[in-house]
Scaffold this motif. Sequence first.
Motif, PDB file in Angstrom:
ATOM      1  N   ARG A  15       0.820  -1.209   0.000  1.00 28.39           N
ATOM      2  CA  ARG A  15       0.000   0.000   0.000  1.00 28.39           C
ATOM      3  C   ARG A  15       0.859   1.268   0.000  1.00 28.39           C
ATOM      4  O   ARG A  15       0.422   2.326   0.433  1.00 28.39           O
ATOM      5  N   LYS A  16       2.082   1.165  -0.469  1.00 34.58           N
ATOM      6  CA  LYS A  16       2.993   2.298  -0.405  1.00 34.58           C
ATOM      7  C   LYS A  16       2.501   3.465  -1.251  1.00 34.58           C
ATOM      8  O   LYS A  16       1.990   3.298  -2.348  1.00 34.58           O
ATOM      9  N   LEU A  17       2.659   4.629  -0.690  1.00 35.21           N
ATOM     10  CA  LEU A  17       2.391   5.905  -1.373  1.00 35.21           C
ATOM     11  C   LEU A  17       0.952   6.023  -1.896  1.00 35.21           C
ATOM     12  O   LEU A  17       0.701   6.735  -2.870  1.00 35.21           O
ATOM     13  N   ILE A  18      -0.001   5.364  -1.261  1.00 35.23           N
ATOM     14  CA  ILE A  18      -1.384   5.444  -1.743  1.00 35.23           C
ATOM     15  C   ILE A  18      -1.926   6.860  -1.567  1.00 35.23           C
ATOM     16  O   ILE A  18      -2.524   7.425  -2.493  1.00 35.23           O
ATOM     17  N   GLN A  19      -1.719   7.435  -0.388  1.00 36.92           N
ATOM     18  CA  GLN A  19      -2.219   8.800  -0.160  1.00 36.92           C
ATOM     19  C   GLN A  19      -1.524   9.784  -1.064  1.00 36.92           C
ATOM     20  O   GLN A  19      -2.150  10.700  -1.624  1.00 36.92           O
ATOM     21  N   GLU A  20      -0.202   9.621  -1.258  1.00 39.06           N
ATOM     22  CA  GLU A  20       0.520  10.518  -2.160  1.00 39.06           C
ATOM     23  C   GLU A  20       0.002  10.392  -3.593  1.00 39.06           C
ATOM     24  O   GLU A  20      -0.141  11.397  -4.307  1.00 39.06           O
ATOM     25  N   ARG A  21      -0.273   9.163  -3.999  1.00 37.21           N
ATOM     26  CA  ARG A  21      -0.755   8.952  -5.364  1.00 37.21           C
ATOM     27  C   ARG A  21      -2.120   9.594  -5.566  1.00 37.21           C
ATOM     28  O   ARG A  21      -2.376  10.254  -6.592  1.00 37.21           O
ATOM     29  N   GLU A  22      -3.011   9.412  -4.572  1.00 37.64           N
ATOM     30  CA  GLU A  22      -4.336  10.021  -4.682  1.00 37.64           C
ATOM     31  C   GLU A  22      -4.229  11.536  -4.740  1.00 37.64           C
ATOM     32  O   GLU A  22      -4.937  12.187  -5.526  1.00 37.64           O
ATOM     33  N   GLU A  23      -3.346  12.119  -3.931  1.00 41.44           N
ATOM     34  CA  GLU A  23      -3.175  13.567  -3.937  1.00 41.44           C
ATOM     35  C   GLU A  23      -2.582  14.046  -5.257  1.00 41.44           C
ATOM     36  O   GLU A  23      -2.997  15.066  -5.818  1.00 41.44           O
ATOM     37  N   LEU A  27      -4.486  16.634  -7.853  1.00 40.89           N
ATOM     38  CA  LEU A  27      -3.936  17.921  -8.270  1.00 40.89           C
ATOM     39  C   LEU A  27      -3.813  18.011  -9.786  1.00 40.89           C
ATOM     40  O   LEU A  27      -4.082  19.060 -10.389  1.00 40.89           O
ATOM     41  N   VAL A  28      -3.419  16.896 -10.414  1.00 48.57           N
ATOM     42  CA  VAL A  28      -3.313  16.885 -11.876  1.00 48.57           C
ATOM     43  C   VAL A  28      -4.692  17.076 -12.503  1.00 48.57           C
ATOM     44  O   VAL A  28      -4.849  17.819 -13.489  1.00 48.57           O
ATOM     45  N   ASP A  29      -5.718  16.434 -11.928  1.00 54.43           N
ATOM     46  CA  ASP A  29      -7.074  16.591 -12.463  1.00 54.43           C
ATOM     47  C   ASP A  29      -7.563  18.026 -12.329  1.00 54.43           C
ATOM     48  O   ASP A  29      -8.392  18.482 -13.124  1.00 54.43           O
ATOM     49  N   GLN A  30      -7.058  18.730 -11.344  1.00 55.51           N
ATOM     50  CA  GLN A  30      -7.451  20.127 -11.157  1.00 55.51           C
ATOM     51  C   GLN A  30      -6.699  21.069 -12.088  1.00 55.51           C
ATOM     52  O   GLN A  30      -6.968  22.271 -12.098  1.00 55.51           O
ATOM     53  N   GLY A  31      -5.735  20.549 -12.848  1.00 54.56           N
ATOM     54  CA  GLY A  31      -5.027  21.363 -13.826  1.00 54.56           C
ATOM     55  C   GLY A  31      -3.609  21.721 -13.444  1.00 54.56           C
ATOM     56  O   GLY A  31      -2.934  22.444 -14.180  1.00 54.56           O
ATOM     57  N   GLY A  33       0.364  21.359 -13.054  1.00 52.62           N
ATOM     58  CA  GLY A  33       1.395  20.710 -13.852  1.00 52.62           C
ATOM     59  C   GLY A  33       1.957  19.493 -13.139  1.00 52.62           C
ATOM     60  O   GLY A  33       1.882  19.363 -11.912  1.00 52.62           O
ATOM     61  N   TYR A  34       2.575  18.599 -13.942  1.00 52.12           N
ATOM     62  CA  TYR A  34       3.085  17.362 -13.377  1.00 52.12           C
ATOM     63  C   TYR A  34       4.158  17.625 -12.326  1.00 52.12           C
ATOM     64  O   TYR A  34       4.184  16.988 -11.267  1.00 52.12           O
ATOM     65  N   SER A  35       5.072  18.524 -12.618  1.00 52.67           N
ATOM     66  CA  SER A  35       6.160  18.806 -11.682  1.00 52.67           C
ATOM     67  C   SER A  35       5.632  19.411 -10.402  1.00 52.67           C
ATOM     68  O   SER A  35       6.043  19.022  -9.295  1.00 52.67           O
ATOM     69  N   GLU A  36       4.729  20.394 -10.533  1.00 51.33           N
ATOM     70  CA  GLU A  36       4.176  21.030  -9.341  1.00 51.33           C
ATOM     71  C   GLU A  36       3.368  20.047  -8.508  1.00 51.33           C
ATOM     72  O   GLU A  36       3.435  20.047  -7.276  1.00 51.33           O
ATOM     73  N   ALA A  37       2.594  19.166  -9.181  1.00 45.71           N
ATOM     74  CA  ALA A  37       1.806  18.179  -8.453  1.00 45.71           C
ATOM     75  C   ALA A  37       2.705  17.195  -7.721  1.00 45.71           C
ATOM     76  O   ALA A  37       2.425  16.803  -6.570  1.00 45.71           O
ATOM     77  N   ALA A  38       3.815  16.784  -8.363  1.00 40.85           N
ATOM     78  CA  ALA A  38       4.745  15.865  -7.710  1.00 40.85           C
ATOM     79  C   ALA A  38       5.382  16.512  -6.498  1.00 40.85           C
ATOM     80  O   ALA A  38       5.536  15.895  -5.436  1.00 40.85           O
ATOM     81  N   GLN A  39       5.735  17.777  -6.636  1.00 34.63           N
ATOM     82  CA  GLN A  39       6.347  18.483  -5.509  1.00 34.63           C
ATOM     83  C   GLN A  39       5.357  18.642  -4.356  1.00 34.63           C
ATOM     84  O   GLN A  39       5.700  18.433  -3.187  1.00 34.63           O
ATOM     85  N   THR A  47       8.365   9.226 -10.439  1.00 30.70           N
ATOM     86  CA  THR A  47       7.320   8.376  -9.869  1.00 30.70           C
ATOM     87  C   THR A  47       5.963   8.760 -10.442  1.00 30.70           C
ATOM     88  O   THR A  47       5.156   7.897 -10.830  1.00 30.70           O
ATOM     89  N   GLY A  48       5.702  10.054 -10.513  1.00 31.76           N
ATOM     90  CA  GLY A  48       4.445  10.506 -11.104  1.00 31.76           C
ATOM     91  C   GLY A  48       4.319  10.092 -12.553  1.00 31.76           C
ATOM     92  O   GLY A  48       3.236   9.690 -13.014  1.00 31.76           O
ATOM     93  N   LYS A  49       5.437  10.163 -13.305  1.00 30.19           N
ATOM     94  CA  LYS A  49       5.406   9.762 -14.709  1.00 30.19           C
ATOM     95  C   LYS A  49       5.103   8.277 -14.840  1.00 30.19           C
ATOM     96  O   LYS A  49       4.361   7.861 -15.727  1.00 30.19           O
ATOM     97  N   ARG A  50       5.703   7.459 -13.927  1.00 30.48           N
ATOM     98  CA  ARG A  50       5.437   6.024 -13.984  1.00 30.48           C
ATOM     99  C   ARG A  50       3.976   5.723 -13.671  1.00 30.48           C
ATOM    100  O   ARG A  50       3.363   4.848 -14.283  1.00 30.48           O
ATOM    101  N   TRP A  51       3.410   6.467 -12.729  1.00 35.53           N
ATOM    102  CA  TRP A  51       1.987   6.279 -12.410  1.00 35.53           C
ATOM    103  C   TRP A  51       1.117   6.608 -13.615  1.00 35.53           C
ATOM    104  O   TRP A  51       0.136   5.928 -13.891  1.00 35.53           O
ATOM    105  N   ARG A  52       1.495   7.677 -14.332  1.00 33.31           N
ATOM    106  CA  ARG A  52       0.667   8.113 -15.466  1.00 33.31           C
ATOM    107  C   ARG A  52       0.814   7.217 -16.679  1.00 33.31           C
ATOM    108  O   ARG A  52      -0.175   6.894 -17.345  1.00 33.31           O
TER     109      ARG A  52
END
Length: 225
Positions: A15-23, A27-31, A33-39, A47-52
Motif C-alpha cells: 500500500r505504499k504511497l497510496i495517499q501521495e498517489r491520490e493527492e 492535483l493533476v485533475d485540477q489542472g 502541472g506534473y512537476s508542481e503536483a509531484a512536488q 514516480t508521477g510519470k510512472r503512475w501516469r
Amino acid sequence: MDFKIREDRRPQGPRKLIQEREEYFRLVDQGMGYSEAAQAADINIRTGKRWRNGRGASGNKKAAPPINAVVPLPVEAPPAPSRYLGEADRIHIADRLREKATVRAIAAELGRSPSTVSREIRRNRHPLNGQYRPHAAQARAVARRPRPKVGKIGQSRELRDFIQDHLALRWSPEQICQVLRGRFPDRPEMHVTHETVYQALYVQGSGELRREPLWLTRSRPSRRT
C-alpha cells in the motif's frame, strides 16, 4: 481531502504511497502541472510519470500498467425476455405484420418462439375483422390474465363477519371453526377449516380477513409460506 506529507518515509509494503498517489492525481485533475503536483505530493517526478504512463519490463522489473488506467467494465448479458409480451412487443408485431413479415421473422426479431407470436396474433386480434392492433391487443391480454381468486371467507360477508368478531374476542381459528359447524349444521357454506382461516389472515385476499387481530389468536403458526 486533507493531505499531509508523511513523516515516516519507510516502505509501506503493497500500500505504499497510496495517499501521495491520490493527492498527485487529484492535483493533476485540477489542472496543476506534473512537476508542481509531484512536488506538492512530495514524490519524485519520475514516480508521477510512472503512475501516469506505466512502465515497461526491464531486467528483474515486470511491466506495470498506468495506475490511473480505466479498466473497461464487463459487458452484461442482455436481460431475458419477460414471460409476457409487452406493449412494445405488440407494437413491433403490428408494424411488421403491415410490412408482410413472416411470423418466424417477427419471432426471431423479438427473441421469441414462432408459436408465441402466432398465438399472440390469433388470440388478441380483432374478433370481427381479424386485424391486429397493438393497443387493443395489450388491453385484451391484460384483461385475460388470471386474477387472485377470492377465498370462501371473502365470498360470504356473514361468514367473514362471524370469524372477524370472534377473532376480536380472542377465539382461536380452531374454536371458531368448531362453533361454526355446531351453530350452522345445515349450512355448509358456513363451514371452513382452521387452515382456511389462517390462509385468509396471512394471504389476505380481496375482501377477506383483516390482519389487525392476528396477534390476538392464541394458536397460530410462526410462519406461513
